[in-house]
Scaffold this motif. Sequence first.
Motif, PDB file in Angstrom:
ATOM      1  N   ILE A 118       0.758  -1.284   0.141  1.00  0.00           N
ATOM      2  CA  ILE A 118      -0.010   0.011  -0.071  1.00  0.00           C
ATOM      3  C   ILE A 118       0.974   1.083  -0.093  1.00  0.00           C
ATOM      4  O   ILE A 118       1.762   1.362   0.809  1.00  0.00           O
ATOM      5  CB  ILE A 118      -0.862  -0.169   1.216  1.00  0.00           C
ATOM      6  CG1 ILE A 118      -2.060  -1.224   1.023  1.00  0.00           C
ATOM      7  CG2 ILE A 118      -1.788   1.415   1.623  1.00  0.00           C
ATOM      8  CD1 ILE A 118      -2.935  -1.208   2.403  1.00  0.00           C
TER       9      ILE A 118
ATOM     10  N   ALA B 171      -5.824   1.309   0.997  1.00  0.00           N
ATOM     11  CA  ALA B 171      -6.101  -0.101   0.528  1.00  0.00           C
ATOM     12  C   ALA B 171      -6.471  -0.306  -0.839  1.00  0.00           C
ATOM     13  O   ALA B 171      -6.056  -1.054  -1.626  1.00  0.00           O
ATOM     14  CB  ALA B 171      -7.044  -0.834   1.402  1.00  0.00           C
TER      15      ALA B 171
ATOM     16  N   ALA C 124      -3.537  -0.776  -3.236  1.00  0.00           N
ATOM     17  CA  ALA C 124      -2.610  -1.929  -3.021  1.00  0.00           C
ATOM     18  C   ALA C 124      -2.311  -2.633  -4.522  1.00  0.00           C
ATOM     19  O   ALA C 124      -3.141  -2.905  -5.260  1.00  0.00           O
ATOM     20  CB  ALA C 124      -3.418  -2.870  -2.225  1.00  0.00           C
TER      21      ALA C 124
ATOM     22  N   TYR D 264      -0.599  -6.242   5.028  1.00  0.00           N
ATOM     23  CA  TYR D 264      -0.288  -5.465   3.848  1.00  0.00           C
ATOM     24  C   TYR D 264       1.231  -5.065   4.121  1.00  0.00           C
ATOM     25  O   TYR D 264       1.609  -5.312   5.382  1.00  0.00           O
ATOM     26  CB  TYR D 264      -1.035  -4.113   3.575  1.00  0.00           C
ATOM     27  CG  TYR D 264      -2.548  -4.487   3.337  1.00  0.00           C
ATOM     28  CD1 TYR D 264      -2.640  -4.533   2.087  1.00  0.00           C
ATOM     29  CD2 TYR D 264      -3.462  -4.407   4.241  1.00  0.00           C
ATOM     30  CE1 TYR D 264      -3.996  -5.105   1.800  1.00  0.00           C
ATOM     31  CE2 TYR D 264      -4.819  -4.372   3.597  1.00  0.00           C
ATOM     32  CZ  TYR D 264      -5.124  -4.655   2.628  1.00  0.00           C
ATOM     33  OH  TYR D 264      -6.284  -5.109   2.205  1.00  0.00           O
TER      34      TYR D 264
END
Length: 135
Positions: free
Chosen positions: A71, A75, A78, A133
């Motif tokens: 990221i 989000a 991403a 992430y």
Amino acid sequence: MPRRCRTRPERRGVSLLGSDAVDTSDYGVKDWAALIRQSTDTSALVGKRVELTGFVVPAGDGSFTLTRFVISCCAVDAQPVGLGVTTTGAVPDADRWVTVRGSLVANPDQSAAARIVVKASSVRQIAQPSDPYEY
């Protein structure tokens, strides 16, 4: 009143990645993938030990890509980033989260775009991390 000279700080040499002076223990999938992609001479990376976590994207040849979504802002932006992994064991199921321990090696598939892959010494299945992430 004359000015006093301050003692100069000790000069340190630049530590190159191939040396033991560079701490790569906190490098994630994103960091290694970027370093490999940006390096014109990857020979200094060969033999580096890694322990990385990501999810599995199987390849058709008994290997897989260890993947994380990275990221930049939020989000919705991403992007997947991955490293090839070779293993002598079974390839875990697609989308399964694993921790891979091993070493960076020259890719045995010379026709592949990726010059460096992880040769796994162990692949351990884990639960998805609370924050899946990388940033």
